[in-house]
Design a protein around this motif. Structure first.
Motif, PDB file in Angstrom:
ATOM      1  N   ASP A  86      37.631  37.663  28.323  1.00 31.64           N
ATOM      2  CA  ASP A  86      38.569  37.146  29.323  1.00 31.64           C
ATOM      3  C   ASP A  86      37.964  37.443  30.695  1.00 31.64           C
ATOM      4  O   ASP A  86      37.681  38.598  31.024  1.00 31.64           O
ATOM      5  CB  ASP A  86      39.928  37.827  29.155  1.00 31.64           C
ATOM      6  N   ARG A  87      37.739  36.419  31.474  1.00 28.88           N
ATOM      7  CA  ARG A  87      37.072  36.556  32.777  1.00 28.88           C
ATOM      8  C   ARG A  87      37.794  37.541  33.690  1.00 28.88           C
ATOM      9  O   ARG A  87      37.167  38.320  34.399  1.00 28.88           O
ATOM     10  CB  ARG A  87      36.963  35.164  33.414  1.00 28.88           C
ATOM     11  N   LEU A  88      39.119  37.562  33.667  1.00 34.47           N
ATOM     12  CA  LEU A  88      39.889  38.471  34.520  1.00 34.47           C
ATOM     13  C   LEU A  88      39.551  39.936  34.228  1.00 34.47           C
ATOM     14  O   LEU A  88      39.524  40.758  35.142  1.00 34.47           O
ATOM     15  CB  LEU A  88      41.392  38.246  34.302  1.00 34.47           C
ATOM     16  N   LYS A 148      46.739  35.518  31.778  1.00 28.87           N
ATOM     17  CA  LYS A 148      46.882  35.405  33.238  1.00 28.87           C
ATOM     18  C   LYS A 148      46.188  34.147  33.747  1.00 28.87           C
ATOM     19  O   LYS A 148      45.781  34.073  34.900  1.00 28.87           O
ATOM     20  CB  LYS A 148      46.301  36.642  33.930  1.00 28.87           C
ATOM     21  N   SER A 150      43.295  32.961  33.114  1.00 27.99           N
ATOM     22  CA  SER A 150      41.881  33.088  33.456  1.00 27.99           C
ATOM     23  C   SER A 150      41.024  32.414  32.388  1.00 27.99           C
ATOM     24  O   SER A 150      41.479  32.125  31.287  1.00 27.99           O
ATOM     25  CB  SER A 150      41.502  34.566  33.597  1.00 27.99           C
ATOM     26  N   GLU A 151      39.774  32.185  32.744  1.00 30.20           N
ATOM     27  CA  GLU A 151      38.813  31.576  31.829  1.00 30.20           C
ATOM     28  C   GLU A 151      38.533  32.530  30.671  1.00 30.20           C
ATOM     29  O   GLU A 151      38.400  33.736  30.862  1.00 30.20           O
ATOM     30  CB  GLU A 151      37.526  31.303  32.606  1.00 30.20           C
TER      31      GLU A 151
END
Length: 161
Positions: A86-88, A148, A150-151
């Protein structure tokens, strides 16, 4: 788990041993039973009210090749869960395309790195390469990723070194 029959009685309790598990054991008092992957473990004994069964097993990390659909990629599976980046949760990553898996099957608990408002609390670090530099990358179960907006990515580039 507590076993509470209305009176002392002999009977069997069956446990399904997951195919993905390792080192499945059931313990009652000082006696242990060892299960085999994909089979039932039967404990047949005289049970008393208040007997306790403790179950333990490992959920090893598996690296799954991408096959024909993702030929130069791998995915991570922990027990029955597919993991995702998860990028976040990985601010050190500019683009998820920069992440390369290396031959490392060691996960460490990373739930302390989750934001306070993250709805679930499973997260793991694994060593990967980001822009050719070794770094810990946080993975979460796919079902929890992207909460959230995100990517996210399940299929990670396989390191070509």
């Amino acid at each position: 788990y507590a076993v509470n029959p209305s009176k002392t009685a002999a009977f069997a309790i069956n446990f399904r041993v997951p195919q993905w598990s390792e080192n499945f054991t059931a313990t009652v008092g000082d006696k242990q039973w060892h299960g085999q992957k994909g089979e039932l473990l039967t404990i047949n004994r005289k049970w008393n009210a208040g007997d306790h069964i403790a179950i333990s097993f490992d959920m090893p990390l598996q690296i799954i090749p991408g096959g024909l659909s993702y030929p130069n990629a791998v995915a991570f599976k922990r027990g029955p869960q597919i993991m995702a980046v998860d990028r976040l949760l990985n601010p050190q990553i500019g683009s998820l395309k920069e992440v390369n898996a290396i031959n490392n099957e060691m996960l460490t608990d990373a739930k302390s790195s989750l934001p306070g408002d993250w709805d679930w609390k499973q997260a793991y670090d694994v060593q990967m390469k980001v822009n050719d530099q070794p770094q810990k990358v946080v993975l979460v179960p796919f079902s929890e990723a992207g909460q959230k907006a995100s990517e996210i990515e399940v299929w990670v580039n396989r390191n070509r070194d």
